[in-house]
Design a protein around this motif. Structure first.
Motif, short mmCIF file in Angstrom:
data_model
loop_
_atom_site.label_atom_id
_atom_site.label_comp_id
_atom_site.label_asym_id
_atom_site.label_seq_id
_atom_site.Cartn_x
_atom_site.Cartn_y
_atom_site.Cartn_z
N VAL A 305 1.02 -1.16 0.07
CA VAL A 305 -0.06 0.06 0.09
C VAL A 305 0.78 1.08 -0.14
CG1 VAL A 305 -1.73 1.23 1.36
CG2 VAL A 305 -1.89 -1.16 1.42
N ARG A 306 0.33 2.17 -0.73
CA ARG A 306 1.07 3.41 -0.78
C ARG A 306 -0.23 4.52 -0.34
NH1 ARG A 306 3.70 1.51 -5.50
NH2 ARG A 306 5.97 2.02 -5.29
N TYR A 307 -0.07 5.41 0.46
CA TYR A 307 -1.00 6.67 0.66
C TYR A 307 -2.33 6.14 1.26
CZ TYR A 307 2.15 9.41 -1.95
OH TYR A 307 3.33 10.12 -2.36
N GLY A 308 -2.93 5.05 0.82
CA GLY A 308 -4.43 4.80 1.06
C GLY A 308 -4.68 4.57 2.44
N GLN A 309 -6.00 4.72 2.98
CA GLN A 309 -6.41 4.28 4.13
C GLN A 309 -7.02 2.89 3.80
OE1 GLN A 309 -9.13 7.16 5.87
NE2 GLN A 309 -7.87 8.78 6.06
N VAL A 310 -6.20 1.96 4.36
CA VAL A 310 -6.97 0.58 3.81
C VAL A 310 -7.16 -0.13 5.11
CG1 VAL A 310 -5.98 -1.74 2.61
CG2 VAL A 310 -5.26 0.71 1.73
#
Length: 427
Positions: A305-310
């Motif tokens: 993951v980059r950046y995201g709210q996962v």
């Protein structure tokens, strides 16, 4: 207690837990919509796909040409595409099979390519010149057939049983549902040699089974993703001639996605959420929920993951061959992964600090994890503590958000039974 016995006990205990939430929201598979709290794809307007399609925008397809025509029909209007049987992507305009040689540009052949870019003579320089240009043209020839765009307000779903073989569905629109499909072997006939990828160079390929590119409000549910058994590839320049890229990638500013009850197996680079460290597309986007998925015999990126709210919860991770395993959760630039109640089935001796990998991120929330290693009974594991004990720099635990869109959060001990009986097509 051995794993088989343990899984059998959980299956007996979990029979009353194995509900498929989508069933409550419709009966005709093409008219099913995402539940109101089922992950990020339920945010704002929710995800309904083609549920409102008029009778003239409901299609049943059995071959690539029909699938392409159905996806392209009435752009923007709600549509339902029912898929039946096996649809092969590597065909011509009349659905006749095409081999890799059939897609090749006249200026390309692999032996000449291998001779031209041998590191012993080419060195660590970017590949260029007529053979690389011919390879790129060959790849474009194949892409014109195997990559199909899925636009807005579309549901693609199975009638009976169906497989999309050698195809990439590239989702580019808002409000899309993909359900109950088998995706197999989206292979690249013309991998590129990159001498600068890693210490020794690597072969890189172009196609994912499903690729979300700037897509929003997407629900990917009860599907199966794999290389379709196409795993035996030769070695050139000391590196595997890799003909596959990802199984399901979510990139280029895609947002509000729920990935639920899928089986992803026998693959290396599985799921990439965010494909660049540069914030051009992705800041404030890449909000993704992954729940009740099976990741079995996966090398890495489950997800990266980059950046995201996962939100990663109630997923089952099964690793049998430690030699083919790299990591599961990839903590990339400004990523904010909230992982809870996941279950890992691992071989004895696999270091727990390898389950998480550093990709320039700073924080990871990971709670409720259970790990069964070898013949051991499952035990709670603090993934963040295990990572920090084995690696530098340390990761923090504050990701700055708490998920609220959760349809059902199962305890980690129930995850194997729920996922093994509930995930994948037709379940």
């Amino acid at each position: 207690m051995r794993w088989k016995a343990f899984a059998g006990c959980l299956a007996l205990l979990g029979l009353t837990l194995t509900a498929a939430p989508a069933a409550a929201h419709g009966h005709d598979p093409g008219r099913v919509v995402l539940g109101a709290r089922d992950g990020w794809a339920a945010a704002t307007t929710g995800t309904t796909g083609g549920a409102a399609a008029a009778p003239g925008d409901v299609h049943t397809v059995t071959r690539r040409s029909e699938l392409a025509a159905a996806l392209a029909a009435h752009p923007g209007a709600p549509k339902i595409v029912y898929v039946r049987g096996t649809i092969e992507g590597n065909v011509d305009a009349h659905d006749r099979p095409v081999s890799c040689e059939g897609f090749a540009d006249p200026g390309y052949n692999l032996p000449a390519y291998l001779a031209a870019y041998d590191p012993a003579t080419w060195g660590r320089n970017p590949v260029s010149g007529p053979l690389e240009e011919a390879r790129a043209r060959s790849q474009a020839n194949q892409a014109a057939q195997v990559v199909l765009d899925v636009g807005p307000n579309t549901t693609v779903v199975v009638l009976g049983a169906a497989t999309l073989h050698g195809l990439t569905l590239r989702v580019t629109g808002d409000n899309v549902i993909l359900r109950n499909l088998r995706f197999a072997d989206a292979h690249d006939c013309f991998p590129q040699w990159d001498p600068l990828d890693g210490a020794d160079g690597n072969w890189n390929s172009e196609y994912d089974n499903v690729d979300l590119v700037g897509a929003t409000h997407v629900w990917v549910d009860h599907n199966e993703f794999s290389d379709g058994g196409n795993t035996a590839q030769p070695t050139y320049y000391g590196r595997k001639y890799e003909v596959h890229d990802g199984l399901l990638d979510i990139v280029a500013g895609s947002d509000l996605v729920t990935v639920s009850y899928n089986r992803l197996h026998d693959h290396d680079k599985t799921m990439l959420i965010g494909n660049t460290d540069k914030p051009t597309y992705d800041v404030g986007k890449l909000r993704v929920t992954l729940h009740h998925n099976l990741f079995s015999e996966i090398g890495q990126r489950a997800p990266r993951v980059r950046y995201g709210q996962v939100h990663v919860y109630d997923n089952l991770y099964v690793v049998r061959d430690p030699a083919a395993y790299t990591y599961s959760l990839g903590v990339g630039v400004e990523s904010r992964i909230y992982a809870e109640n996941n279950f890992f089935r691992l071989p004895a001796g696999l270091p727990l600090g390898t389950l998480v990998h550093y990709w320039k991120g700073t924080a990871l929330h990971a709670t409720g994890t259970l790990v069964a290693a070898g013949a051991q009974w499952p035990r709670p594991v603090d993934l963040l503590a295990e990572y920090n004990a084995a690696n530098d720099p340390d990761l923090g635990s504050d990701v700055g958000w708490t998920p609220t869109l959760v349809d059902r959060l199962d305890p980690a001990w129930a995850v194997p039974a729920v996922v093994l009986t509930g995930a994948g097509p037709g379940r």
